[in-house]
Scaffold this active site. Structure first.
Site, short mmCIF file in Angstrom:
data_model
loop_
_atom_site.label_atom_id
_atom_site.label_comp_id
_atom_site.label_asym_id
_atom_site.label_seq_id
_atom_site.Cartn_x
_atom_site.Cartn_y
_atom_site.Cartn_z
N LYS A 173 0.80 -1.22 0.00
CA LYS A 173 0.00 0.00 0.00
C LYS A 173 0.83 1.28 0.00
CE LYS A 173 -3.61 -2.61 2.30
NZ LYS A 173 -4.31 -2.91 3.55
N ASP A 249 -8.86 -5.26 -1.95
CA ASP A 249 -8.51 -4.19 -1.03
C ASP A 249 -8.23 -2.93 -1.84
OD1 ASP A 249 -7.39 -2.43 0.78
OD2 ASP A 249 -6.22 -3.97 1.82
#
Length: 364
Positions: A173, A249
């Site tokens: 991320k 996600d």
């Protein structure tokens, strides 16, 4: 207080609305896919759909999966840099890999250790574990295997202090060169040759203009901006929309959107060869948000819902190629809109109401 927050959460959830749509059919590797997308960008589905149309009319796109492995990188500390280096040499010694694999693999039927790469910062050691994860995105799976190895290493290296199961050398991320170079999740290349007449009739531009724009915008312009993995027009737009629709996600769009878009004139300069290379697409077809009703239905639409018993991992790998194929379509359409000078007009038409436009006009 709890009642207040409960009401606030319900209110916010009620306000959360996406534009759901389907782009396609996307003709990829000889099969047709209807690509589900959830977005707040008014033009996105229509634009991606146009790219799919151009690809379809030109005979379809092809894809190659280059790599499949999720990563996790713990950070540990020793009293000296020399001691940290001793563990690095131990882990990277091929003679020790089989033993470490047995320890790692016992946490899951599908998690299989592929390699471990280490780097040192002073007396701190970062170990980047990579493993296959079946049809799961796999971060929990690899984390459990990493914990097994750390517990095992503690016996021979009792002075090893475990600082964290993740030391950001993974890297999750966050934009990171390690993912751009080494890959994370699925590494995919997708390509197509778009015929000259399709470029002209469907995309409303020409091959030479697209090639020049790609060089000056996606390659040179991105280099001037100091881009890291961002040598594309808007890969993250498509990645995020497909991720939300299929229960991935959304935060992993950061590294999953790493993409370099290439364009070249072929067949004596008449046709356009376009490709997207995406080294870190992180997707799964089981677990997490894939179990939500709407997202599960979208996975079912693509034919990749759940785990594949006959060939574990094939569903998630197929999903990654569909993501790359969708990005290819999105890149093709947006670049054509820019080349033809249609970008502002199309956004004003599809992404703003006429009421809003009149207000803006009257205020000026």
């Amino acid at each position: 207080m709890s009642l207040y927050w409960g009401s606030a959460v319900r209110c916010l959830l009620g306000m959360c609305r996406f534009l759901w749509g389907v782009a396609g059919p996307l003709l990829l590797d000889g099969k047709e896919y209807s690509v589900p997308m959830a977005t707040t960008e008014g033009c996105l589905v229509a634009s991606t759909n146009r790219g799919c149309k151009a690809i379809y009319a030109s005979g379809g796109a092809g894809s190659v999966l280059l790599r499949d492995g999720m990563t996790r990188a713990p950070v540990v500390r020793f009293g000296t840099a020399k001691r940290a280096a001793e563990l690095k040499f131990f882990i990277e010694d091929p003679a020790n890999f089989d033993t470490l694999s047995v320890v790692f693999n016992r946490s899951s039927r599908f998690g299989k250790l592929q390699n471990i790469k280490c780097t040192i910062a002073g007396k701190n050691l970062y170990m980047r574990f990579s493993c296959s994860t079946g049809d799961a995105m796999g971060m929990n799976m690899v984390s459990k295997g990493v914990q097994n190895v750390l517990d095992y290493l503690q016996t021979d290296f009792p002075d090893m202090e475990i600082i964290g199961i993740s030391g950001n050398f993974c890297s999750d991320k966050k934009p990171a060169a390690v993912n751009w170079i080494e890959g994370r999740g699925k590494s995919v290349v997708c390509e197509a040759v778009i015929k000259e007449e399709v470029v002209q009739k469907v995309l409303k531009t020409n091959v030479a203009t697209l090639v020049e724009l790609n060089m000056l915008k996606n390659l040179t312009g991105s280099a001037m901006a100091g881009a890291l993995g961002g040598f594309n027009a808007h890969a993250s737009n498509i990645v995020t929309a497909v991720y939300i629709a299929t229960g991935q996600d959304p935060a992993q769009n950061v590294e999953s959107s790493h993409c370099i878009t290439m364009m070249e004139a072929v067949n004596d300069g008449k046709d356009l060869h376009i490709s997207v290379t995406m080294p870190s697409i992180e997707v799964g077809t089981v677990g997490g948000g894939t179990q939500l009703a709407s997202q599960s239905a979208c996975l079912n639409l693509l034919g990749v819902k759940g785990a594949c018993n006959d060939s574990p991992g094939s569903n998630s790998r197929l999903l990654s190629t569909i993501v790359a194929g969708s990005v290819l379509a999105g890149e093709l359409s947006l670049m054509s809109a820019i080349a033809a000078g249609q970008l502002v007009k199309s956004h004003m038409k599809y992404n703003r109401s006429s009421k809003d436009v009149s207000k803006i006009t009257s205020s000026n």
